[in-house]
Design a protein around this motif. Sequence first.
Motif, PDB file in Angstrom:
ATOM      1  N   TYR A 181      14.256 -10.479  16.842  1.00  0.00           N
ATOM      2  CA  TYR A 181      13.072  -9.997  17.554  1.00  0.00           C
ATOM      3  C   TYR A 181      13.323  -8.635  18.195  1.00  0.00           C
ATOM      4  CZ  TYR A 181      11.317 -14.686  16.719  1.00  0.00           C
ATOM      5  OH  TYR A 181      10.914 -15.836  16.110  1.00  0.00           O
ATOM      6  N   ARG A 182      14.548  -8.385  18.653  1.00  0.00           N
ATOM      7  CA  ARG A 182      14.863  -7.056  19.180  1.00  0.00           C
ATOM      8  C   ARG A 182      14.705  -5.997  18.089  1.00  0.00           C
ATOM      9  NH1 ARG A 182      19.379  -9.820  21.463  1.00  0.00           N
ATOM     10  NH2 ARG A 182      19.022 -10.281  23.672  1.00  0.00           N
ATOM     11  N   ARG A 183      15.200  -6.295  16.906  1.00  0.00           N
ATOM     12  CA  ARG A 183      15.093  -5.326  15.816  1.00  0.00           C
ATOM     13  C   ARG A 183      13.636  -5.105  15.436  1.00  0.00           C
ATOM     14  NH1 ARG A 183      18.057  -5.299   9.829  1.00  0.00           N
ATOM     15  NH2 ARG A 183      16.927  -3.469   9.086  1.00  0.00           N
ATOM     16  N   LEU A 184      12.855  -6.190  15.397  1.00  0.00           N
ATOM     17  CA  LEU A 184      11.437  -6.058  15.078  1.00  0.00           C
ATOM     18  C   LEU A 184      10.744  -5.153  16.098  1.00  0.00           C
ATOM     19  CD1 LEU A 184       9.079  -8.916  13.967  1.00  0.00           C
ATOM     20  CD2 LEU A 184       8.337  -7.277  15.678  1.00  0.00           C
ATOM     21  N   LEU A 185      11.011  -5.378  17.364  1.00  0.00           N
ATOM     22  CA  LEU A 185      10.398  -4.563  18.419  1.00  0.00           C
ATOM     23  C   LEU A 185      10.818  -3.099  18.301  1.00  0.00           C
ATOM     24  CD1 LEU A 185      10.938  -7.174  21.211  1.00  0.00           C
ATOM     25  CD2 LEU A 185       8.699  -6.229  20.626  1.00  0.00           C
ATOM     26  N   ASP A 186      12.064  -2.869  17.957  1.00  0.00           N
ATOM     27  CA  ASP A 186      12.550  -1.501  17.785  1.00  0.00           C
ATOM     28  C   ASP A 186      11.858  -0.830  16.599  1.00  0.00           C
ATOM     29  OD1 ASP A 186      14.476   0.671  18.432  1.00  0.00           O
ATOM     30  OD2 ASP A 186      15.255   0.199  16.441  1.00  0.00           O
ATOM     31  N   ASP A 187      11.705  -1.557  15.498  1.00  0.00           N
ATOM     32  CA  ASP A 187      11.095  -0.989  14.296  1.00  0.00           C
ATOM     33  C   ASP A 187       9.607  -0.687  14.484  1.00  0.00           C
ATOM     34  OD1 ASP A 187      13.472  -1.053  12.955  1.00  0.00           O
ATOM     35  OD2 ASP A 187      13.040  -2.868  11.802  1.00  0.00           O
ATOM     36  N   PHE A 188       8.903  -1.561  15.218  1.00  0.00           N
ATOM     37  CA  PHE A 188       7.463  -1.387  15.378  1.00  0.00           C
ATOM     38  C   PHE A 188       7.091  -0.464  16.536  1.00  0.00           C
ATOM     39  CE2 PHE A 188       7.087  -4.773  12.380  1.00  0.00           C
ATOM     40  CZ  PHE A 188       5.799  -4.713  11.893  1.00  0.00           C
ATOM     41  N   GLY A 189       8.031  -0.201  17.439  1.00  0.00           N
ATOM     42  CA  GLY A 189       7.732   0.688  18.564  1.00  0.00           C
ATOM     43  C   GLY A 189       6.601   0.155  19.422  1.00  0.00           C
ATOM     44  N   ASP A 190       5.667   1.039  19.798  1.00  0.00           N
ATOM     45  CA  ASP A 190       4.603   0.606  20.709  1.00  0.00           C
ATOM     46  C   ASP A 190       3.541  -0.245  20.019  1.00  0.00           C
ATOM     47  OD1 ASP A 190       3.207   2.454  19.218  1.00  0.00           O
ATOM     48  OD2 ASP A 190       2.485   3.619  20.934  1.00  0.00           O
ATOM     49  N   ALA A 191       3.696  -0.475  18.711  1.00  0.00           N
ATOM     50  CA  ALA A 191       2.780  -1.370  18.006  1.00  0.00           C
ATOM     51  C   ALA A 191       3.168  -2.835  18.184  1.00  0.00           C
ATOM     52  CB  ALA A 191       2.731  -1.024  16.518  1.00  0.00           C
ATOM     53  N   ALA A 192       4.286  -3.082  18.854  1.00  0.00           N
ATOM     54  CA  ALA A 192       4.726  -4.449  19.130  1.00  0.00           C
ATOM     55  C   ALA A 192       4.927  -4.622  20.626  1.00  0.00           C
ATOM     56  CB  ALA A 192       6.017  -4.759  18.385  1.00  0.00           C
TER      57      ALA A 192
END
Length: 291
Positions: free
Chosen positions: A142-153
């Motif tokens: 989930y940390r990686r997902l949040l990093d990849d999506f930026g402010d879209a997550a």
Amino acid sequence: LAVAYVPRGPVLANDAAVNESLITAIVALARSQRAAFVRFEPDVLENEPTAGSINASLRRLGFKTSERTLQPRSTIRLDLSPPEEALMAAFSKGHRADIRRAERDGVVIRIGAPEQDAEILHQMLVATNTRKSFGFHSAGYYRRLLDDFGDAARIQIAELDGEPIGASLILAFGRNGTYLAAGSTAAGLEHRAAHLLQWHAIRWAKERGVVGWDLWGIADARGRFEIASAAGSMNDAELAKVESAAKADPLDGVYRFKKGWGGTVVRTMPAFDRVFIRPAYWFWQWRRGEA
């Protein structure tokens, strides 16, 4: 060996030649990475006008269908274009009452920080999984997902008296958004944290211009049952069989919660597999229970 996978894709054009070039390039890439097969799961509803032509094109290019998808095939999607007042009015009476109860009980929603609060999200998912079995990932994922999506997550944390009792991970990109993951403790369940988390998520997505809000998955048999019931496309015996399968699915427990937000049950096309190494493909299917 590897598995090549295009979740909710590829995104296809209205030009068959362009699509064929894209698919050919993806197949070549998958082969270069020693993939046993490549799987597509187009984000196209099974009743859309383009579904038939996409199906025909992929079959012509050597793909076969697989009814078992990795992403939820059936889900509920909510139109966020009406004003907030109209959206709230379309919620079930119980959902409106539960939002008010959470607020009255003192539940507050804060925006989480990826590094620290991905672990809280994971803890909430673990807590929920003790009550209802479902799949989830590690905090690192989930940390990686949040990093990849930026402010879209965004991670949302529901707290009561400063203690986390629920959390959710939400996405908003372009005109589409997804309520991807959520969980809560027993206290969160008691104080209706999930309802307040969803309401805050809907408001955030709407502020970002999202029109199509995906509640991310219901039991596929439930989706088939609801769509067939509305369309009158199954006889009573068939409907009873599909409904029985829906009730036996652990995921069916979330249906009432998700349906209460007033959305529409939809179902996407099946998965499409292009197989390169058949024995490895059969083994993968057997391990996943698809064979």
